[in-house]
Design a protein around this motif. Structure first.
Motif: not given
Length: 160
Positions: A89, A111, A136
């Motif tokens: 992450r 992400n 993302k």
């Protein structure tokens, strides 16, 4: 601070297989270390774990790893390629700072946040490959400081 061996005998470690925790500065300054095998049960790489390991060229980070803390690979000047796992992450601040031979980064995560100075002075870095079109990416404006403007291209690779 969990380190392996004394400072003097850690200098002679050339390869290592890790199946337990990778603690803070565990292998820092292992200047002859060139081969690292990280077990599938490892979930994090702590701060400065491989800092100054100047002979490591590539590390396969297993999908079990969810975090790599700051300075983990700082000054690993021979590191040329890194692939981050699906559950990663955050690429923490200064994680790959001064990895002057790092050319490409691949991320399989959905992400990812790239923190300040994560790739500072990685003068050979040209591409970040993302393996999901819906990824993302949150990139700190100073994540790539010390690199030329537009030097790093982010490429989305279609999953097969």
């Amino acid at each position: 601070m969990q380190q392996y061996g004394t400072k003097s005998n850690r200098q002679n470690i050339k390869k290592i297989r890790i199946n337990g925790n990778i603690g803070i500065e565990s292998f820092a300054n292992c200047t002859k270390l060139s081969k690292v095998y990280i077990g599938e049960n490892i979930t994090s790489i702590k701060e400065g774990a491989f800092r100054e390991c100047k002979r490591i060229k590539h590390i396969n980070i297993p999908h079990s790893v969810t975090s790599i803390e700051k300075n983990a690979f700082r000054n690993c000047v021979s590191l040329s390629k890194i692939s981050t796992p699906f559950f990663m992450r955050v690429i923490s601040s200064n994680t790959f700072e001064n990895c002057k031979n790092l050319k490409s980064v691949e991320t399989h995560a959905v992400n990812v946040s790239i923190e300040k100075f994560a790739f500072r002075n990685c003068s050979s870095l040209t591409t970040i490959k993302v393996f999901d079109k819906n990824v993302k990416l949150v990139i700190d404006e100073e994540a790539f400081s010390g690199l030329g403007k537009g030097q790093v291209e982010i490429i989305t690779v279609k999953n097969e």
